[in-house]
Design a protein around this motif. Structure first.
Motif, PDB file in Angstrom:
ATOM      1  N   ALA A  27       3.492   9.628  18.052  1.00  8.28           N
ATOM      2  CA  ALA A  27       2.602   8.471  18.166  1.00  8.28           C
ATOM      3  C   ALA A  27       1.260   8.741  17.486  1.00  8.28           C
ATOM      4  O   ALA A  27       0.776   7.936  16.682  1.00  8.28           O
ATOM      5  CB  ALA A  27       2.384   8.107  19.625  1.00  8.28           C
ATOM      6  N   LEU A  28       0.678   9.899  17.782  1.00  2.00           N
ATOM      7  CA  LEU A  28      -0.646  10.214  17.233  1.00  2.00           C
ATOM      8  C   LEU A  28      -0.607  10.441  15.730  1.00  2.00           C
ATOM      9  O   LEU A  28      -1.598  10.198  15.037  1.00  2.00           O
ATOM     10  CB  LEU A  28      -1.210  11.448  17.931  1.00  2.00           C
ATOM     11  CG  LEU A  28      -1.576  11.258  19.412  1.00  2.00           C
ATOM     12  CD1 LEU A  28      -1.894  12.592  20.058  1.00  2.00           C
ATOM     13  CD2 LEU A  28      -2.739  10.293  19.570  1.00  2.00           C
ATOM     14  N   ASN A  29       0.548  10.879  15.222  1.00  3.24           N
ATOM     15  CA  ASN A  29       0.682  11.132  13.785  1.00  3.24           C
ATOM     16  C   ASN A  29       1.383  10.000  13.045  1.00  3.24           C
ATOM     17  O   ASN A  29       1.702  10.140  11.860  1.00  3.24           O
ATOM     18  CB  ASN A  29       1.437  12.442  13.549  1.00  3.24           C
ATOM     19  CG  ASN A  29       0.651  13.650  13.991  1.00  3.24           C
ATOM     20  OD1 ASN A  29      -0.522  13.770  13.668  1.00  3.24           O
ATOM     21  ND2 ASN A  29       1.274  14.556  14.748  1.00  3.24           N
ATOM     22  N   ARG A  30       1.624   8.887  13.800  1.00  2.00           N
ATOM     23  CA  ARG A  30       2.233   7.690  13.204  1.00  2.00           C
ATOM     24  C   ARG A  30       3.556   8.027  12.516  1.00  2.00           C
ATOM     25  O   ARG A  30       3.826   7.612  11.392  1.00  2.00           O
ATOM     26  CB  ARG A  30       1.272   7.024  12.217  1.00  2.00           C
ATOM     27  CG  ARG A  30      -0.050   6.593  12.828  1.00  2.00           C
ATOM     28  CD  ARG A  30      -0.872   5.786  11.865  1.00  2.00           C
ATOM     29  NE  ARG A  30      -0.221   4.534  11.529  1.00  2.00           N
ATOM     30  CZ  ARG A  30      -0.280   3.421  12.270  1.00  2.00           C
ATOM     31  NH1 ARG A  30      -0.969   3.420  13.393  1.00  2.00           N
ATOM     32  NH2 ARG A  30       0.347   2.331  11.889  1.00  2.00           N
ATOM     33  N   VAL A 122      -7.465  10.541  -1.173  1.00  2.00           N
ATOM     34  CA  VAL A 122      -7.224   9.486  -0.197  1.00  2.00           C
ATOM     35  C   VAL A 122      -5.742   9.141  -0.183  1.00  2.00           C
ATOM     36  O   VAL A 122      -5.027   9.329  -1.178  1.00  2.00           O
ATOM     37  CB  VAL A 122      -8.064   8.225  -0.504  1.00  2.00           C
ATOM     38  CG1 VAL A 122      -9.541   8.502  -0.353  1.00  2.00           C
ATOM     39  CG2 VAL A 122      -7.741   7.675  -1.889  1.00  2.00           C
ATOM     40  N   ASP A 123      -5.269   8.631   0.957  1.00  2.00           N
ATOM     41  CA  ASP A 123      -3.857   8.268   1.088  1.00  2.00           C
ATOM     42  C   ASP A 123      -3.546   6.920   0.459  1.00  2.00           C
ATOM     43  O   ASP A 123      -2.380   6.615   0.164  1.00  2.00           O
ATOM     44  CB  ASP A 123      -3.464   8.227   2.567  1.00  2.00           C
ATOM     45  CG  ASP A 123      -3.551   9.596   3.222  1.00  2.00           C
ATOM     46  OD1 ASP A 123      -3.306  10.602   2.527  1.00  2.00           O
ATOM     47  OD2 ASP A 123      -3.869   9.656   4.421  1.00  2.00           O
ATOM     48  N   GLY A 124      -4.556   6.086   0.280  1.00  2.00           N
ATOM     49  CA  GLY A 124      -4.351   4.757  -0.287  1.00  2.00           C
ATOM     50  C   GLY A 124      -5.691   4.095  -0.529  1.00  2.00           C
ATOM     51  O   GLY A 124      -6.743   4.620  -0.142  1.00  2.00           O
ATOM     52  N   ILE A 125      -5.644   2.927  -1.170  1.00  2.00           N
ATOM     53  CA  ILE A 125      -6.867   2.207  -1.520  1.00  2.00           C
ATOM     54  C   ILE A 125      -6.679   0.724  -1.217  1.00  2.00           C
ATOM     55  O   ILE A 125      -5.616   0.153  -1.504  1.00  2.00           O
ATOM     56  CB  ILE A 125      -7.221   2.380  -3.012  1.00  2.00           C
ATOM     57  CG1 ILE A 125      -7.505   3.864  -3.315  1.00  2.00           C
ATOM     58  CG2 ILE A 125      -8.426   1.527  -3.408  1.00  2.00           C
ATOM     59  CD1 ILE A 125      -7.700   4.157  -4.791  1.00  2.00           C
ATOM     60  N   VAL A 126      -7.703   0.109  -0.633  1.00  2.00           N
ATOM     61  CA  VAL A 126      -7.751  -1.346  -0.472  1.00  2.00           C
ATOM     62  C   VAL A 126      -8.835  -1.880  -1.394  1.00  2.00           C
ATOM     63  O   VAL A 126      -9.961  -1.370  -1.401  1.00  2.00           O
ATOM     64  CB  VAL A 126      -8.067  -1.760   0.980  1.00  2.00           C
ATOM     65  CG1 VAL A 126      -8.105  -3.285   1.096  1.00  2.00           C
ATOM     66  CG2 VAL A 126      -7.042  -1.186   1.941  1.00  2.00           C
ATOM     67  N   SER A 312       1.879   0.827   5.886  1.00  2.00           N
ATOM     68  CA  SER A 312       3.327   0.774   5.656  1.00  2.00           C
ATOM     69  C   SER A 312       3.691   1.363   4.293  1.00  2.00           C
ATOM     70  O   SER A 312       4.666   2.114   4.166  1.00  2.00           O
ATOM     71  CB  SER A 312       3.815  -0.675   5.750  1.00  2.00           C
ATOM     72  OG  SER A 312       5.191  -0.777   5.450  1.00  2.00           O
ATOM     73  N   LEU A 313       2.899   1.052   3.267  1.00  4.69           N
ATOM     74  CA  LEU A 313       3.141   1.622   1.943  1.00  4.69           C
ATOM     75  C   LEU A 313       2.948   3.136   1.959  1.00  4.69           C
ATOM     76  O   LEU A 313       3.707   3.876   1.326  1.00  4.69           O
ATOM     77  CB  LEU A 313       2.193   0.985   0.918  1.00  4.69           C
ATOM     78  CG  LEU A 313       2.393  -0.500   0.605  1.00  4.69           C
ATOM     79  CD1 LEU A 313       1.331  -0.973  -0.395  1.00  4.69           C
ATOM     80  CD2 LEU A 313       3.778  -0.775   0.051  1.00  4.69           C
ATOM     81  N   ILE A 314       1.922   3.591   2.673  1.00  6.68           N
ATOM     82  CA  ILE A 314       1.663   5.024   2.763  1.00  6.68           C
ATOM     83  C   ILE A 314       2.843   5.741   3.408  1.00  6.68           C
ATOM     84  O   ILE A 314       3.191   6.872   3.044  1.00  6.68           O
ATOM     85  CB  ILE A 314       0.359   5.285   3.549  1.00  6.68           C
ATOM     86  CG1 ILE A 314      -0.859   4.818   2.732  1.00  6.68           C
ATOM     87  CG2 ILE A 314       0.210   6.755   3.919  1.00  6.68           C
ATOM     88  CD1 ILE A 314      -2.154   4.809   3.520  1.00  6.68           C
ATOM     89  N   GLY A 316       5.831   5.075   3.015  1.00  6.38           N
ATOM     90  CA  GLY A 316       6.977   5.116   2.119  1.00  6.38           C
ATOM     91  C   GLY A 316       7.701   3.809   1.910  1.00  6.38           C
ATOM     92  O   GLY A 316       8.647   3.737   1.120  1.00  6.38           O
ATOM     93  N   ASN A 317       7.297   2.752   2.613  1.00 12.02           N
ATOM     94  CA  ASN A 317       7.920   1.441   2.400  1.00 12.02           C
ATOM     95  C   ASN A 317       7.428   0.852   1.085  1.00 12.02           C
ATOM     96  O   ASN A 317       6.363   1.197   0.599  1.00 12.02           O
ATOM     97  CB  ASN A 317       7.599   0.510   3.573  1.00 12.02           C
ATOM     98  CG  ASN A 317       8.146   1.056   4.879  1.00 12.02           C
ATOM     99  OD1 ASN A 317       9.317   1.360   4.988  1.00 12.02           O
ATOM    100  ND2 ASN A 317       7.274   1.204   5.872  1.00 12.02           N
ATOM    101  N   ARG A 318       8.204  -0.046   0.532  1.00 16.28           N
ATOM    102  CA  ARG A 318       7.858  -0.640  -0.755  1.00 16.28           C
ATOM    103  C   ARG A 318       7.724  -2.153  -0.620  1.00 16.28           C
ATOM    104  O   ARG A 318       8.573  -2.811  -0.021  1.00 16.28           O
ATOM    105  CB  ARG A 318       8.924  -0.313  -1.811  1.00 16.28           C
ATOM    106  CG  ARG A 318       8.940   1.173  -2.186  1.00 16.28           C
ATOM    107  CD  ARG A 318       7.695   1.531  -2.991  1.00 16.28           C
ATOM    108  NE  ARG A 318       7.567   2.973  -3.207  1.00 16.28           N
ATOM    109  CZ  ARG A 318       6.812   3.758  -2.483  1.00 16.28           C
ATOM    110  NH1 ARG A 318       6.109   3.266  -1.469  1.00 16.28           N
ATOM    111  NH2 ARG A 318       6.732   5.054  -2.742  1.00 16.28           N
ATOM    112  N   GLU A 319       6.652  -2.689  -1.176  1.00 18.50           N
ATOM    113  CA  GLU A 319       6.412  -4.135  -1.138  1.00 18.50           C
ATOM    114  C   GLU A 319       5.501  -4.515  -2.297  1.00 18.50           C
ATOM    115  O   GLU A 319       4.625  -3.740  -2.692  1.00 18.50           O
ATOM    116  CB  GLU A 319       5.771  -4.530   0.192  1.00 18.50           C
ATOM    117  CG  GLU A 319       5.692  -6.024   0.408  1.00 18.50           C
ATOM    118  CD  GLU A 319       5.169  -6.385   1.786  1.00 18.50           C
ATOM    119  OE1 GLU A 319       5.111  -7.592   2.092  1.00 18.50           O
ATOM    120  OE2 GLU A 319       4.815  -5.460   2.552  1.00 18.50           O
ATOM    121  N   SER A 320       5.718  -5.696  -2.845  1.00 17.78           N
ATOM    122  CA  SER A 320       4.872  -6.179  -3.936  1.00 17.78           C
ATOM    123  C   SER A 320       4.777  -7.697  -3.850  1.00 17.78           C
ATOM    124  O   SER A 320       5.420  -8.332  -3.016  1.00 17.78           O
ATOM    125  CB  SER A 320       5.455  -5.761  -5.298  1.00 17.78           C
ATOM    126  OG  SER A 320       6.751  -6.318  -5.474  1.00 17.78           O
TER     127      SER A 320
END
Length: 341
Positions: A27-30, A122-126, A312-314, A316-320
């Motif tokens: 849970a803590l590590n998602r 960073v793990d991702g960017i918004v 979700s993308l981080i 490993g899921n894929r969406e566009s």
């Protein structure tokens, strides 16, 4: 933590939440497939006990930094403030820290900040903006981390962009005014080069057409997003079509101008003419005379949605493509109930 305080262990968090140590760790590590209520119970227990995970150890094990870059076009813009709040709420719930960078709509600054964020692993960017029009993607080549555009649309269909549903917002305005018995509609809005202007008009017209009501071009006025244009455009419309009994405005500034002109012309709002704005800018809408019914883009909710999609993308899921977040209508006095005849 002071020198005299003992660090809380994950074993204690698991015991407080009533779960196994492995479940608490997941849970803590998602990680893993856990029920939302289980994950939330573990987070609540961690907060109550003041649990501080070892961020360095966690990042080494999972090859993640638990940081996200927030690259803003204009961080102080009134649209970005609730958007950023929603992003930070959702990311903070996942124990993810945020680096905020203000690109100020300058491509050179944006490139500099992109390189800086990538160097920090960073793990991702918004990427946030103040318009829904298509913009160039952050880079011409694939980036090593996922990117989500929020209230900003990437011109690359392979990217993921989260936008307010402006067409649905236009529909909400039409449906509210139709329900109040209005039949002769006008629209005062911003410059036609804005995608939001076109989308809101499309939704507004579609809902009217389904009710058998037309909105000819002669009753549409496009111009600057300013209160004075709202006053002038409404005066022109009333002079040409004095029977107009409903005005939908593309933002709340225009709506305030429309209300001024209607009042000065002797029209009662909402008894004679119903008015609906867009943006639900509290200080304007609540202080209008009468208080303004307005479409709210729920930008905080949009920010939370964008953050969840990035996480979700981080993972490993894929969406566009495009994801549209629904608007809601904040009903006040100006739209009225059944029209007075």
């Amino acid at each position: 933590m002071s020198d005299g305080q003992r660090a809380v262990t994950i074993t204690e968090v698991a015991a407080r939440a009533g779960v196994s140590i492995s479940t608490a760790s997941k849970a803590l590590n998602r990680r893993g497939q856990l029920r939302n209520e289980t994950r939330e119970r573990v987070f609540a227990a961690a907060d109550e006990l003041g649990y501080q995970p070892n961020a360095l150890a966690r990042s080494l094990v999972q090859r993640r930094s638990y940081t996200v870059g927030l690259l803003s076009t204009e961080s102080a813009d009134r649209f970005n403030i609730p958007l950023h709040l929603g992003l930070e709420n959702a990311l903070g719930a996942g124990r993810v820290s945020v680096f905020l960078c203000d690109g100020r709509a300058d491509p050179e600054r944006e490139r500099f900040y992109l390189e800086s964020l990538l160097s920090r692993r960073v793990d991702g960017i918004v990427v946030t903006g103040v318009r829904t029009d298509a913009r160039p993607p952050l880079a011409d080549v694939p980036l090593p981390v996922p990117v989500v555009y929020a209230y900003s649309r990437s011109a690359d269909p392979g990217d993921l962009s989260v936008l307010p549903d402006d067409e649905q917002g236009g529909r909400l305005a039409a449906e509210h005014l139709l329900a109040a018995g209005r039949r002769t509609f006008a629209h005062v809005t911003g410059p036609t080069e804005y995608a939001a202007v076109r989308d809101r008009l499309t939704g507004f017209r579609a809902a009217l057409a389904e009710a058998g009501v037309a909105l000819p071009d002669a009753r549409v006025r496009c111009g600057p997003w300013r209160e004075e244009f709202g006053r002038a455009a409404t005066a022109e419309l009333l002079a040409a079509r004095p029977e107009v009994d409903a005005v939908f405005c593309g933002n709340d500034l225009l709506a305030r101008g429309a209300l001024d002109t209607l009042r000065e012309s002797g029209r009662r709002v909402p008894e004679d003419v119903g008015v609906v704005g867009f943006d639900n800018w509290g200080v304007l809408a609540e202080g209008a005379r009468p208080p303004l019914t307005s479409v709210d883009m729920d930008l905080q909710g949009l920010g939370e949605l964008a953050a969840r999609r990035l996480l979700s993308l981080i993972e490993g899921n894929r969406e566009s493509g495009l994801v549209h977040h629904p608007c809601r209508l904040e009903v006040r006095a100006s739209g009225g109930g059944p029209a007075v005849r």
